[in-house]
Every structure is written in structure tokens, then in C-alpha cells.
Design a protein around this motif. Structure first.
Motif, PDB file in Angstrom:
ATOM      1  N   MET A   1      -3.539  77.726  -1.400  1.00  0.00           N
ATOM      2  CA  MET A   1      -3.327  78.120  -2.790  1.00  0.00           C
ATOM      3  C   MET A   1      -4.655  78.200  -3.545  1.00  0.00           C
ATOM      4  SD  MET A   1      -1.191  78.909  -5.165  1.00  0.00           S
ATOM      5  CE  MET A   1       0.311  78.542  -4.244  1.00  0.00           C
ATOM      6  N   THR A   2      -4.777  79.208  -4.390  1.00  0.00           N
ATOM      7  CA  THR A   2      -5.912  79.323  -5.295  1.00  0.00           C
ATOM      8  C   THR A   2      -5.595  78.504  -6.541  1.00  0.00           C
ATOM      9  OG1 THR A   2      -6.253  81.580  -4.487  1.00  0.00           O
ATOM     10  CG2 THR A   2      -7.457  80.927  -6.478  1.00  0.00           C
ATOM     11  N   VAL A   3      -6.503  77.592  -6.908  1.00  0.00           N
ATOM     12  CA  VAL A   3      -6.222  76.649  -7.997  1.00  0.00           C
ATOM     13  C   VAL A   3      -7.431  76.531  -8.909  1.00  0.00           C
ATOM     14  CG1 VAL A   3      -5.610  74.277  -8.583  1.00  0.00           C
ATOM     15  CG2 VAL A   3      -4.678  75.317  -6.508  1.00  0.00           C
ATOM     16  N   LEU A   4      -7.160  76.547 -10.222  1.00  0.00           N
ATOM     17  CA  LEU A   4      -8.178  76.218 -11.215  1.00  0.00           C
ATOM     18  C   LEU A   4      -7.663  74.998 -11.975  1.00  0.00           C
ATOM     19  CD1 LEU A   4     -10.849  76.746 -12.602  1.00  0.00           C
ATOM     20  CD2 LEU A   4      -9.709  78.399 -14.096  1.00  0.00           C
ATOM     21  N   PHE A   5      -8.337  73.885 -11.783  1.00  0.00           N
ATOM     22  CA  PHE A   5      -7.929  72.595 -12.335  1.00  0.00           C
ATOM     23  C   PHE A   5      -8.842  72.231 -13.493  1.00  0.00           C
ATOM     24  CE2 PHE A   5      -8.726  67.853 -11.649  1.00  0.00           C
ATOM     25  CZ  PHE A   5      -7.695  67.466 -12.491  1.00  0.00           C
ATOM     26  N   VAL A   6      -8.259  72.016 -14.666  1.00  0.00           N
ATOM     27  CA  VAL A   6      -9.013  71.699 -15.869  1.00  0.00           C
ATOM     28  C   VAL A   6      -8.847  70.225 -16.198  1.00  0.00           C
ATOM     29  CG1 VAL A   6      -8.806  71.901 -18.380  1.00  0.00           C
ATOM     30  CG2 VAL A   6      -9.233  73.923 -17.001  1.00  0.00           C
ATOM     31  N   THR A   7      -9.962  69.555 -16.491  1.00  0.00           N
ATOM     32  CA  THR A   7      -9.914  68.142 -16.835  1.00  0.00           C
ATOM     33  C   THR A   7     -11.144  67.754 -17.647  1.00  0.00           C
ATOM     34  OG1 THR A   7      -9.736  65.900 -15.907  1.00  0.00           O
ATOM     35  CG2 THR A   7     -11.085  67.486 -14.690  1.00  0.00           C
ATOM     36  N   HIS A   8     -11.060  66.603 -18.310  1.00  0.00           N
ATOM     37  CA  HIS A   8     -12.242  66.032 -18.961  1.00  0.00           C
ATOM     38  C   HIS A   8     -12.747  64.824 -18.170  1.00  0.00           C
ATOM     39  CE1 HIS A   8      -8.931  63.531 -20.501  1.00  0.00           C
ATOM     40  NE2 HIS A   8      -9.825  62.573 -20.498  1.00  0.00           N
ATOM     41  N   ASP A   9     -12.062  64.513 -17.063  1.00  0.00           N
ATOM     42  CA  ASP A   9     -12.360  63.331 -16.274  1.00  0.00           C
ATOM     43  C   ASP A   9     -13.080  63.716 -14.981  1.00  0.00           C
ATOM     44  OD1 ASP A   9     -11.923  61.169 -14.254  1.00  0.00           O
ATOM     45  OD2 ASP A   9     -10.819  60.227 -15.897  1.00  0.00           O
ATOM     46  N   LEU A  10     -14.318  63.303 -14.845  1.00  0.00           N
ATOM     47  CA  LEU A  10     -15.113  63.679 -13.662  1.00  0.00           C
ATOM     48  C   LEU A  10     -14.511  63.136 -12.379  1.00  0.00           C
ATOM     49  CD1 LEU A  10     -17.653  65.002 -12.450  1.00  0.00           C
ATOM     50  CD2 LEU A  10     -18.823  62.815 -12.784  1.00  0.00           C
ATOM     51  N   ASP A  11     -13.992  61.909 -12.411  1.00  0.00           N
ATOM     52  CA  ASP A  11     -13.404  61.333 -11.193  1.00  0.00           C
ATOM     53  C   ASP A  11     -12.243  62.194 -10.697  1.00  0.00           C
ATOM     54  OD1 ASP A  11     -15.152  59.223 -11.090  1.00  0.00           O
ATOM     55  OD2 ASP A  11     -13.861  57.850 -12.203  1.00  0.00           O
TER      56      ASP A  11
ATOM     57  N   LEU B   1      -2.750  77.259 -12.327  1.00  0.00           N
ATOM     58  CA  LEU B   1      -3.673  76.739 -13.326  1.00  0.00           C
ATOM     59  C   LEU B   1      -3.160  75.385 -13.790  1.00  0.00           C
ATOM     60  CD1 LEU B   1      -3.940  80.035 -15.445  1.00  0.00           C
ATOM     61  CD2 LEU B   1      -5.374  79.356 -13.491  1.00  0.00           C
ATOM     62  N   LEU B   2      -3.967  74.364 -13.651  1.00  0.00           N
ATOM     63  CA  LEU B   2      -3.560  73.004 -13.997  1.00  0.00           C
ATOM     64  C   LEU B   2      -4.315  72.558 -15.250  1.00  0.00           C
ATOM     65  CD1 LEU B   2      -3.698  71.393 -10.431  1.00  0.00           C
ATOM     66  CD2 LEU B   2      -1.687  72.298 -11.614  1.00  0.00           C
TER      67      LEU B   2
ATOM     68  N   GLU C   1       2.936  85.713 -11.091  1.00  0.00           N
ATOM     69  CA  GLU C   1       1.891  85.443 -10.104  1.00  0.00           C
ATOM     70  C   GLU C   1       0.896  84.382 -10.574  1.00  0.00           C
ATOM     71  OE1 GLU C   1       2.401  90.031 -10.135  1.00  0.00           O
ATOM     72  OE2 GLU C   1       2.719  88.324 -11.479  1.00  0.00           O
ATOM     73  N   ILE C   2       0.908  84.116 -11.887  1.00  0.00           N
ATOM     74  CA  ILE C   2      -0.032  83.146 -12.466  1.00  0.00           C
ATOM     75  C   ILE C   2       0.776  82.052 -13.142  1.00  0.00           C
ATOM     76  CG2 ILE C   2      -2.002  82.819 -13.991  1.00  0.00           C
ATOM     77  CD1 ILE C   2      -2.409  85.880 -13.902  1.00  0.00           C
ATOM     78  N   GLN C   3       0.754  80.863 -12.575  1.00  0.00           N
ATOM     79  CA  GLN C   3       1.560  79.763 -13.109  1.00  0.00           C
ATOM     80  C   GLN C   3       0.662  78.701 -13.750  1.00  0.00           C
ATOM     81  OE1 GLN C   3       5.035  79.351 -13.296  1.00  0.00           O
ATOM     82  NE2 GLN C   3       4.949  81.546 -12.831  1.00  0.00           N
ATOM     83  N   LEU C   4       0.989  78.365 -14.986  1.00  0.00           N
ATOM     84  CA  LEU C   4       0.232  77.387 -15.761  1.00  0.00           C
ATOM     85  C   LEU C   4       1.048  76.101 -15.873  1.00  0.00           C
ATOM     86  CD1 LEU C   4      -2.086  76.530 -17.625  1.00  0.00           C
ATOM     87  CD2 LEU C   4      -1.029  77.873 -19.463  1.00  0.00           C
ATOM     88  N   VAL C   5       0.461  74.983 -15.435  1.00  0.00           N
ATOM     89  CA  VAL C   5       1.124  73.677 -15.474  1.00  0.00           C
ATOM     90  C   VAL C   5       0.450  72.826 -16.544  1.00  0.00           C
ATOM     91  CG1 VAL C   5       1.703  71.595 -14.185  1.00  0.00           C
ATOM     92  CG2 VAL C   5       1.703  73.816 -13.029  1.00  0.00           C
TER      93      VAL C   5
END
Length: 319
Positions: free
Chosen positions: A188-198, A159-160, A81-85
Motif C-alpha cells: 500500500m502507498t501511505v502518507l502518514f502525518v504526525t507531530h510525533d517523531l517517534d 492518508l493517515l 481511490e484516495i482514503q483519508l483516515v
């Protein structure tokens, strides 16, 4: 009602270093959140904990009504149920696009497997590439295959983890736009992780800013831009110029107006051509160095320039 609940999660890899400290966050079903922070701030560790692939020292992660177990509590770590990309795709090099996407479905009924595969190929616009190998694809196409594989099991949350870091600017921009529409269509419920604000702003208007394992501010992008709670949150959006008359006040380059007479006098040290304006580095009479935007592209290095701004645009920061 919250769908994903992260409650006071802490994690350390050594006695003196907390990667995450008392971290709490709630996300409702169908929401897309962008989690932004510098390298080493705990972003990737948090995603692995949410996915049940990293042990946490304390706290709880709850998805719907299910408590996410640590790997040491579960025979096979992780949840369908929880997929990490990840950013490095992790595709099988000798398997086709279709085979990579369908791999998680091998134990499912053949009819369902084929139906689901065809749905995803169409959704991701990969139908014409289904028989190609990963090495025959662009970086953006490979990442779409990785996301298609993650979506194959119809997860509750995706989870990205910095998935666009290795892509060039054009590929990244186009892929984000495409994925945002797909996630909206799938609710879709998404949590997107990044260091780039754009990247974060293009993916979602709801930002969570993390520093040294703690949330320092979260909310709508415009609200954080207008009223940042820390210097780090403020500088994510732009350079800050210190206002000479108040040591706690700053003004953004975009809020400074340029004139050839009348205003705060400065001298242009450097002019840099950017897409929408020339960025000027100017020196004030007190020695301060400011960054300002010459939208008309009229000032050159060595020119005298006069600066004005609306005091209501000033940002007050005491820490």
C-alpha cells in the motif's frame, strides 16, 4: 516512477497567511512516507487537498494518470481511490465492527462485499470482535476498524491524519507495528502525518519535515539526523548543546561522554530518571546549560562532571 505527484501546491485561508506555499512532493507506488511537523504547519490541509476534499489556490495533485480535482470542480468531492483516515475514528456508534467496515461496500455485489469484509477482518485481527459496537472496543481497536473501512474499497493510497494521537503509548506502539506489516503485505502507498517523531520513525524510515507550509528537509531518517539542514530539523531528534569554541557547532546529548576527571568541566544541576539513562542538566563554567546522558546512572545533583566528545559528531548549523 512517481505514483503521487504534488506539484507546487499553495493554499491560504486569509490574505496574509499561507498554510501551504509552493509545496511539491513525489511518492512512488508502495512507499510509506511520514510527514512530520508542528501543529499549524499545514499537514492536515495538505491531506485534505490530496484527497480532493479541500480547494487549493494553485498547483496540481496527480495520482497515477488522474488529476485530483478540487471540491468546487467535482459534484461529489473526494475519490474512492484516495482514503483519508482521521484521528477521531468517525465510526457509526450503533453499527457493529463488521457493519462499519462494510458500509462503503453497500452498493457492491453481496458476494464480493462478504468476501472483502472477511478478508479485512482477518487481516486486521478483528474476527472475534465483528459483532461488537465501537464503544465496546479499545481506542486502538476502534482505529483499526476505521482503517479497515478505509481499506474496504481497495484504495490506491491511504492518508493517515494523526491517527494515533488519542491512543496511549502501548496502544500506539502496538498498532503502528501491526499496520506497518499490513501496509507492507498489501504493498500500500501511505502518507502518514504526525507531530510525533517517534511515531514517524516507527512507521517509516523516509521522513518529510514540514514547517510553515514548506518542506525544509526530506530523506532517510539517519541522513537527516546526521546532517540536519535547519535548527528545527535538528531539534526534532534531540536537544542540542552549543559547543563553546564555535558558535555554529552543536553536539547532541547522546554523543557526550561523561567522566569523573579530565574534559570540559561542568556541574550537575539536575538528574532525571528516564528509561535508558539518567538525563543530566549540567552547567558549564561559561554559564551554558547542557543536557547529557548518564547511561551508567552514577552522577547526582551537585556532582562535578567532565565532558568529552568526538568533534566529528558536531553538527554545524548557521540558521
Amino acid at each position: 516512477m512517481s505514483f503521487l505527484k504534488i506539484q507546487r501546491v499553495s493554499k491560504s485561508f486569509s490574505a496574509n497567511v499561507n498554510v501551504l506555499e509552493d509545496f511539491s512532493l513525489q511518492i512512488s507506488k508502495g512507499e510509506v512516507f511520514s510527514l512530520i511537523g508542528e501543529s499549524g504547519s499545514g499537514k492536515s490541509t495538505l491531506l485534505r487537498i490530496i484527497a480532493g476534499k479541500e480547494n487549493r489556490d494553485s498547483g496540481e495533485v496527480i495520482l497515477g494518470e488522474v488529476r485530483v480535482q478540487n471540491p468546487k470542480e467535482k459534484l461529489v468531492p473526494g475519490y474512492d481511490e484516495i482514503q483519508l483516515v482521521y484521528q477521531d475514528y468517525k465510526l457509526f456508534p450503533n453499527s457493529t465492527v463488521a457493519e462499519n467496515i462494510a458500509r462503503p461496500l453497500l452498493e457492491y455485489d453481496k458476494d464480493y462485499r462478504e468476501t472483502r469484509l472477511n478478508q479485512l477482518l482477518k487481516l486486521l485481527n478483528l474476527e472475534s470482535m465483528k459483532d461488537k459496537l465501537p464503544r465496546e472496543l479499545s481506542g486502538g481497536q476502534q482505529q483499526k476498524v476505521a482503517i479497515g473501512r478505509a481499506l474496504s474499497l481497495e484504495p490506491s493510497i491511504v492518508l493517515l491524519d494523526e491517527p494515533f494521537s488519542s491512543l496511549d503509548t502501548i496502544q500506539r506502539r502496538e498498532l503502528i507495528v501491526e499496520l506497518k506489516e499490513i501496509f507492507r503485505e498489501l504493498e500500500m502507498t501511505v502518507l502518514f502525518v504526525t507531530h510525533d517523531l517517534d511515531d514517524a520513525l516507527q512507521m517509516s524510515d523516509h521522513l518529510v519535515i514540514i514547517q510553515k507550509g514548506k518542506i525544509i528537509q526530506q530523506g532517510e531518517a539517519e541522513g537527516i539526523f546526521m546532517k540536519p539542514k535547519s535548527m528545527y530539523a535538528a531539534k526534532l531528534f534531540s536537544h542540542l548543546n552549543p559547543v563553546p569554541s564555535n558558535k555554529y557547532h552543536y553536539i547532541r546529548p547522546s554523543d557526550v561522554e561523561l567522566y569523573k576527571s579530565k574534559g570540559l568541566r561542568a556541574k550537575v544541576q539536575e538528574s532525571q530518571y528516564l528509561i535508558h539513562y539518567n538525563q543530566l542538566t549540567v552547567k558549564l563554567s561559561n554559564g551554558d546549560i547542557w543536557k547529557v546522558e548518564d547511561k551508567r546512572r552514577v552522577f547526582k545533583s551537585g556532582d562535578r562532571v567532565y565532558l568529552k566528545w568526538n568533534p566529528e559528531k558536531e553538527i554545524e548549523l548557521k540558521k
